[in-house]
Scaffold this motif. Sequence first.
Motif, PDB file in Angstrom:
ATOM      1  N   LEU A 165      23.094  21.674 -16.676  1.00 24.09           N
ATOM      2  CA  LEU A 165      23.702  21.951 -17.972  1.00 24.09           C
ATOM      3  C   LEU A 165      24.410  20.683 -18.425  1.00 24.09           C
ATOM      4  O   LEU A 165      25.362  20.234 -17.778  1.00 24.09           O
ATOM      5  CB  LEU A 165      24.705  23.102 -17.840  1.00 24.09           C
ATOM      6  CG  LEU A 165      25.499  23.447 -19.106  1.00 24.09           C
ATOM      7  CD1 LEU A 165      24.587  24.044 -20.172  1.00 24.09           C
ATOM      8  CD2 LEU A 165      26.649  24.392 -18.766  1.00 24.09           C
ATOM      9  N   THR A 166      23.924  20.062 -19.509  1.00 24.89           N
ATOM     10  CA  THR A 166      24.573  18.858 -20.015  1.00 24.89           C
ATOM     11  C   THR A 166      25.678  19.253 -20.986  1.00 24.89           C
ATOM     12  O   THR A 166      25.459  20.027 -21.918  1.00 24.89           O
ATOM     13  CB  THR A 166      23.562  17.932 -20.718  1.00 24.89           C
ATOM     14  OG1 THR A 166      22.831  18.673 -21.698  1.00 24.89           O
ATOM     15  CG2 THR A 166      22.587  17.350 -19.719  1.00 24.89           C
ATOM     16  N   ILE A 167      26.848  18.715 -20.722  1.00 29.45           N
ATOM     17  CA  ILE A 167      28.029  19.050 -21.525  1.00 29.45           C
ATOM     18  C   ILE A 167      28.560  17.763 -22.156  1.00 29.45           C
ATOM     19  O   ILE A 167      28.873  16.804 -21.441  1.00 29.45           O
ATOM     20  CB  ILE A 167      29.130  19.677 -20.642  1.00 29.45           C
ATOM     21  CG1 ILE A 167      28.584  20.897 -19.893  1.00 29.45           C
ATOM     22  CG2 ILE A 167      30.344  20.062 -21.496  1.00 29.45           C
ATOM     23  CD1 ILE A 167      29.520  21.395 -18.786  1.00 29.45           C
ATOM     24  N   LEU A 168      28.594  17.723 -23.481  1.00 33.58           N
ATOM     25  CA  LEU A 168      29.270  16.607 -24.149  1.00 33.58           C
ATOM     26  C   LEU A 168      30.761  16.869 -23.986  1.00 33.58           C
ATOM     27  O   LEU A 168      31.400  17.526 -24.789  1.00 33.58           O
ATOM     28  CB  LEU A 168      28.876  16.535 -25.627  1.00 33.58           C
ATOM     29  CG  LEU A 168      29.582  15.458 -26.462  1.00 33.58           C
ATOM     30  CD1 LEU A 168      29.386  14.068 -25.880  1.00 33.58           C
ATOM     31  CD2 LEU A 168      29.124  15.508 -27.918  1.00 33.58           C
ATOM     32  N   ALA A 169      31.297  16.352 -22.867  1.00 36.62           N
ATOM     33  CA  ALA A 169      32.670  16.686 -22.493  1.00 36.62           C
ATOM     34  C   ALA A 169      33.696  15.893 -23.278  1.00 36.62           C
ATOM     35  O   ALA A 169      34.820  16.367 -23.498  1.00 36.62           O
ATOM     36  CB  ALA A 169      32.860  16.437 -20.997  1.00 36.62           C
ATOM     37  N   TYR A 170      33.306  14.665 -23.663  1.00 36.63           N
ATOM     38  CA  TYR A 170      34.233  13.841 -24.435  1.00 36.63           C
ATOM     39  C   TYR A 170      33.437  12.941 -25.366  1.00 36.63           C
ATOM     40  O   TYR A 170      32.449  12.318 -24.963  1.00 36.63           O
ATOM     41  CB  TYR A 170      35.098  12.980 -23.512  1.00 36.63           C
ATOM     42  CG  TYR A 170      36.006  12.033 -24.273  1.00 36.63           C
ATOM     43  CD1 TYR A 170      37.220  12.477 -24.779  1.00 36.63           C
ATOM     44  CD2 TYR A 170      35.641  10.708 -24.497  1.00 36.63           C
ATOM     45  CE1 TYR A 170      38.050  11.623 -25.500  1.00 36.63           C
ATOM     46  CE2 TYR A 170      36.468   9.848 -25.214  1.00 36.63           C
ATOM     47  CZ  TYR A 170      37.668  10.306 -25.708  1.00 36.63           C
ATOM     48  OH  TYR A 170      38.476   9.462 -26.416  1.00 36.63           O
ATOM     49  N   GLY A 171      33.842  12.870 -26.597  1.00 38.89           N
ATOM     50  CA  GLY A 171      33.217  11.954 -27.537  1.00 38.89           C
ATOM     51  C   GLY A 171      34.235  11.517 -28.573  1.00 38.89           C
ATOM     52  O   GLY A 171      35.117  12.291 -28.966  1.00 38.89           O
ATOM     53  N   SER A 172      34.139  10.281 -28.988  1.00 38.73           N
ATOM     54  CA  SER A 172      35.063   9.785 -30.002  1.00 38.73           C
ATOM     55  C   SER A 172      34.379   8.711 -30.823  1.00 38.73           C
ATOM     56  O   SER A 172      33.401   8.091 -30.389  1.00 38.73           O
ATOM     57  CB  SER A 172      36.337   9.220 -29.357  1.00 38.73           C
ATOM     58  OG  SER A 172      36.034   8.051 -28.622  1.00 38.73           O
TER      59      SER A 172
END
Length: 438
Positions: A165-172
């Motif tokens: 399961l790929t989770i975009l855990a942090y993005g900015s």
Amino acid sequence: MTVKKLLLAGGALLVSASAASASGFQVNLGGQKNIGMGGVGVGLSLDQAAMFYNPGALAMVRENGVQVGFNAALARVSFRSDNSTPQRNLEKQVVFPFNFYASFGPKDAKYKFGIAAYTPYGSTLKYASDWEGRYALTEITLQAIYVQPTASYAITPTLSVGAGLTILAYGSVNLQKDIPLPTGTGHITLDGKTKTQFGYNAGIFFKPSEKLSVGVSYRSKIDATVDNGSVTYSGLPAAGSASAALINRSFTATNFTATLPLPAVANIGVGVTPNEKLTIGLDASLTFWSAYRTLDFGFSGNNGNAGTATDANTGLVGGSSLSSSKRYYQDALAFRLGGQYKVDDKLTVRAGASYDFTAVKDGYVGPETPDADRVILTAGLSYQVTEHFGVDASFLFEDFLKRTQTQAQLLDNGTTDRLAGTYKTQVYVPGIGLHYKF
């Protein structure tokens, strides 16, 4: 200040030049051993980085382990305008893509579990303050960290499958550009965090003999969405002046929303092991960049620059509350070849090469993504310090072919919010990793 130029600001948001080794703004720095081998790994079961390249191969990795890798990507971008102005160079910036993997499972069991964290997209670009495209872009930073819990199962001694399961855990994202005003030069900054989003990464690994292995994998698209990002300005006329009353009323927005597709990737790979010392990998990848057609923005909020807030004067950037910028990216292929040779029980050396086709069509190249076909050369080594602990080193050199677009192409495509001229980019990426097997 024209709305068209502000549309360019919107178009550039959330986009950055590639840090290394993949088309568009994709990054293919999944593991130090794989980097040293030209980025191959789909048809191999080298180590825990299989969770990135092909989760189906994880069950075939003999030992459990923990590994971490750090890379320092330095891009050198130059631009020469069609107007024969001096060549402009990007200010030197270094970004640090990383990878982390840990896998667990009973010894000799058919299954393994793991957890991965990596940076599949992200970079930083900062142009000189006086360059021709400063009203399009002066600086952009994109960060994206995926976390991926993974499970893999060996159906037979030669066939295994896996998925994570790929989770975009942090993005900015942080985007900055100058604004041409009658009173001088202003500046606008868009800054925001992405929402947590989900996708998957799945693969199949087949090893019919000790000398041959084959793998396929697919990582799904994730939409990176910024809600309630901040909009700030500097250099606008001072409040209370006649200029302020005329100009500032077009800049009332305090927030924005935007969505950028992080595209799906399909891979196929072959591994060949002619003898116990030599391993060779060959991968082909297709990134579905055609999902990136336009980038749309909505502005909201009211900072009072237009006096009493009304629906008509709320959420304005350059007098508009909406923008849409053409991208029309195309699906992009990449071919990778690499190998490793075990010199002795302690030392393994690696080398590789790859060729990535650009995702950006002629007439759509912008300063935030000066993309082009690119040639990549890599090298690396591992040194096993103890039975369980080792060090991995890698180096990647990436040469973008010179990319020129003309004013005629921009006019034909309706993309005159970009600049006509020639871009040239080179990227250098040294990396170091540590691994512990148990």
